[in-house]
Design a protein around this motif. Sequence first.
Motif, PDB file in Angstrom:
ATOM      1  N   GLN A  52       0.857  -1.179   0.000  1.00 37.10           N
ATOM      2  CA  GLN A  52       0.000   0.000   0.000  1.00 37.10           C
ATOM      3  C   GLN A  52       0.896   1.232   0.000  1.00 37.10           C
ATOM      4  O   GLN A  52       1.937   1.237   0.659  1.00 37.10           O
ATOM      5  CB  GLN A  52      -0.837  -0.040   1.283  1.00 37.10           C
ATOM      6  N   ALA A  53       0.508   2.266  -0.723  1.00 39.57           N
ATOM      7  CA  ALA A  53       1.309   3.487  -0.748  1.00 39.57           C
ATOM      8  C   ALA A  53       1.211   4.199   0.600  1.00 39.57           C
ATOM      9  O   ALA A  53       0.160   4.195   1.241  1.00 39.57           O
ATOM     10  CB  ALA A  53       0.843   4.398  -1.873  1.00 39.57           C
ATOM     11  N   VAL A  54       2.314   4.799   1.033  1.00 36.99           N
ATOM     12  CA  VAL A  54       2.341   5.597   2.254  1.00 36.99           C
ATOM     13  C   VAL A  54       2.089   7.068   1.898  1.00 36.99           C
ATOM     14  O   VAL A  54       1.343   7.760   2.577  1.00 36.99           O
ATOM     15  CB  VAL A  54       3.700   5.444   2.981  1.00 36.99           C
ATOM     16  N   GLY A  55       2.685   7.519   0.821  1.00 35.98           N
ATOM     17  CA  GLY A  55       2.499   8.892   0.356  1.00 35.98           C
ATOM     18  C   GLY A  55       1.367   8.985  -0.658  1.00 35.98           C
ATOM     19  O   GLY A  55       0.532   8.081  -0.770  1.00 35.98           O
ATOM     20  N   THR A  56       1.350  10.084  -1.402  1.00 34.83           N
ATOM     21  CA  THR A  56       0.215  10.359  -2.292  1.00 34.83           C
ATOM     22  C   THR A  56       0.629  10.486  -3.759  1.00 34.83           C
ATOM     23  O   THR A  56      -0.103  11.092  -4.547  1.00 34.83           O
ATOM     24  CB  THR A  56      -0.493  11.650  -1.840  1.00 34.83           C
ATOM     25  N   THR A  57       1.791   9.944  -4.131  1.00 33.01           N
ATOM     26  CA  THR A  57       2.208  10.040  -5.533  1.00 33.01           C
ATOM     27  C   THR A  57       1.661   8.860  -6.346  1.00 33.01           C
ATOM     28  O   THR A  57       1.469   7.764  -5.823  1.00 33.01           O
ATOM     29  CB  THR A  57       3.744  10.005  -5.662  1.00 33.01           C
ATOM     30  N   ASP A  58       1.438   9.125  -7.636  1.00 29.07           N
ATOM     31  CA  ASP A  58       1.071   8.024  -8.533  1.00 29.07           C
ATOM     32  C   ASP A  58       2.267   7.073  -8.693  1.00 29.07           C
ATOM     33  O   ASP A  58       2.093   5.876  -8.957  1.00 29.07           O
ATOM     34  CB  ASP A  58       0.587   8.553  -9.895  1.00 29.07           C
ATOM     35  N   SER A  59       3.468   7.592  -8.505  1.00 29.76           N
ATOM     36  CA  SER A  59       4.678   6.770  -8.641  1.00 29.76           C
ATOM     37  C   SER A  59       4.703   5.643  -7.610  1.00 29.76           C
ATOM     38  O   SER A  59       4.978   4.486  -7.942  1.00 29.76           O
ATOM     39  CB  SER A  59       5.927   7.639  -8.457  1.00 29.76           C
ATOM     40  N   GLU A  60       4.457   5.990  -6.354  1.00 27.60           N
ATOM     41  CA  GLU A  60       4.492   4.965  -5.307  1.00 27.60           C
ATOM     42  C   GLU A  60       3.360   3.957  -5.527  1.00 27.60           C
ATOM     43  O   GLU A  60       3.534   2.755  -5.288  1.00 27.60           O
ATOM     44  CB  GLU A  60       4.388   5.610  -3.919  1.00 27.60           C
ATOM     45  N   GLN A  61       2.214   4.457  -6.008  1.00 25.18           N
ATOM     46  CA  GLN A  61       1.107   3.533  -6.299  1.00 25.18           C
ATOM     47  C   GLN A  61       1.481   2.573  -7.423  1.00 25.18           C
ATOM     48  O   GLN A  61       1.157   1.386  -7.369  1.00 25.18           O
ATOM     49  CB  GLN A  61      -0.151   4.331  -6.647  1.00 25.18           C
ATOM     50  N   ALA A  62       2.190   3.082  -8.426  1.00 25.79           N
ATOM     51  CA  ALA A  62       2.626   2.218  -9.531  1.00 25.79           C
ATOM     52  C   ALA A  62       3.618   1.166  -9.022  1.00 25.79           C
ATOM     53  O   ALA A  62       3.551  -0.002  -9.414  1.00 25.79           O
ATOM     54  CB  ALA A  62       3.268   3.063 -10.631  1.00 25.79           C
ATOM     55  N   PHE A  63       4.515   1.587  -8.133  1.00 29.91           N
ATOM     56  CA  PHE A  63       5.488   0.665  -7.544  1.00 29.91           C
ATOM     57  C   PHE A  63       4.766  -0.445  -6.770  1.00 29.91           C
ATOM     58  O   PHE A  63       5.072  -1.640  -6.937  1.00 29.91           O
ATOM     59  CB  PHE A  63       6.420   1.463  -6.634  1.00 29.91           C
ATOM     60  N   CYS A  64       3.802  -0.049  -5.949  1.00 27.82           N
ATOM     61  CA  CYS A  64       3.037  -1.050  -5.181  1.00 27.82           C
ATOM     62  C   CYS A  64       2.303  -1.996  -6.125  1.00 27.82           C
ATOM     63  O   CYS A  64       2.231  -3.204  -5.873  1.00 27.82           O
ATOM     64  CB  CYS A  64       2.042  -0.351  -4.249  1.00 27.82           C
ATOM     65  N   PHE A  65       1.780  -1.448  -7.215  1.00 27.81           N
ATOM     66  CA  PHE A  65       1.076  -2.270  -8.209  1.00 27.81           C
ATOM     67  C   PHE A  65       2.036  -3.293  -8.826  1.00 27.81           C
ATOM     68  O   PHE A  65       1.708  -4.475  -8.946  1.00 27.81           O
ATOM     69  CB  PHE A  65       0.473  -1.363  -9.282  1.00 27.81           C
TER      70      PHE A  65
END
Lengths: 258, 258
Positions: free
Chosen positions: B123-136
Amino acid sequence: MCQLLGMNCNIPTDICFSFEGFCERGGKTDEHQDGWGIAFFEGKGCRLFLDAKPSTVSPIAELVKRYPIHSTHVIAHIRKATKGEIKLENCHPFRRELWGRYWVFAHNGDLLTFEPNNYQFYQAVGTTDSEQAFCFILDQLRQEFPHDKPPLKKLYYTLNKITLSLANHGIFNYLLSDGESFFAHCSTNLHYIIRQAPFGAAHLIDQDVTVDFKALTRESDRVAIIATTPLTDNEIWTALQPNQLIAFQDGLPITIEH
Amino acid sequence: MCQLLGMNCNIPTDICFSFEGFCERGGKTDEHQDGWGIAFFEGKGCRLFLDAKPSTVSPIAELVKRYPIHSTHVIAHIRKATKGEIKLENCHPFRRELWGRYWVFAHNGDLLTFEPNNYQFYQAVGTTDSEQAFCFILDQLRQEFPHDKPPLKKLYYTLNKITLSLANHGIFNYLLSDGESFFAHCSTNLHYIIRQAPFGAAHLIDQDVTVDFKALTRESDRVAIIATTPLTDNEIWTALQPNQLIAFQDGLPITIEH
């Protein structure tokens, strides 16, 4: 064995003074020279500095001593290797993500008879029993609360139950935080002090350094410092009891009602 | 947007020269001043330095520039915030554990139409689309290979498939590594150079600094530097092609056979 240092405050505070005394134990006043680490929370963000060099000679430790990073939740560790080689991946604190928050963990002790089973979510990268215990804690918490972080009371009771099952395997003094909650568990040796108004001067044990907190604080500031053994010789530190798990909030130990 | 810098070598090498030029783009020669970060692998261990301050003024960036940390896998990032506030938790590279290894990820671009679903493990900790893509990415890899890291070829094909599905949502230049594998994906803009014998001198674009690698290297050394745009003006950099995913090993791009 190792030593622990933690800080929990009601406003972001730097840990330079305490960290300076603590670092001396990484090879000068004590033998914990097999690496060190420190984690600072800033909101949900987390900075983690690690080094397999002794804290007394590490250029990164020197930076942390000189550059005041303000934080409300800090966990630091100096290592005397027992299980696991002197390597970066074996330096505490360890960090994982759970419920969309970073969790940070540092341990002092040995869990000699702890035989980790297959983990479901978290796996150790290094070879310490400490990181395995951390992965076990997070795995258990996640199985109990799969989706969201529970309220403090529920979290405390579940963590306490998990902790007791681990503490049966050896010595398990630890600090655990996600930048919102802060837990300290004592198995054999852990002390804390609350600094609040009226502030006075504090003198380090491990170095001849005095700080007058009166000159550096506001009336409303409150800071809890948690350490394996007291860091100052002119203040009264409180020893945690064996098997005691304390939650700190805003610089105070808080009572969890039954 | 942001900029990426990566290094992959056949022996542990410091990145001081490249990082010095790269840092100048964090406020002096370019506008990427909304935080920065760098991850160094040392074996399975990983050091991650992050700061929400511009890389040109950050005391931590100054340390990284001056203190040669030797590593075979390095990923760095300077940020120009698009989605997600200027906060520590939004600084790249991001780090998570998978298969008992740390994975580190940094992204340049925007995934404007990427709507993350419920994640299973990360799950992302911050609010960037980048971290969400990494988690994905990690979630998908974990679902495909639940227990162990697959051989490189299998990993490459699965990662390529996941990457294509994400790259459809916008611009997706990224660097990804676990200290053993190293991947670079180009959506619009990513370059690399291989430095190997016979070594010459290199001159930075962003600062008037020259290094003669001949004096600093052994015959067998080989270093790949990957960057959003070339860092030196007297060497020939290779542009990656759009939608190209390259795996680097021992300082060379490697061909994955079908």
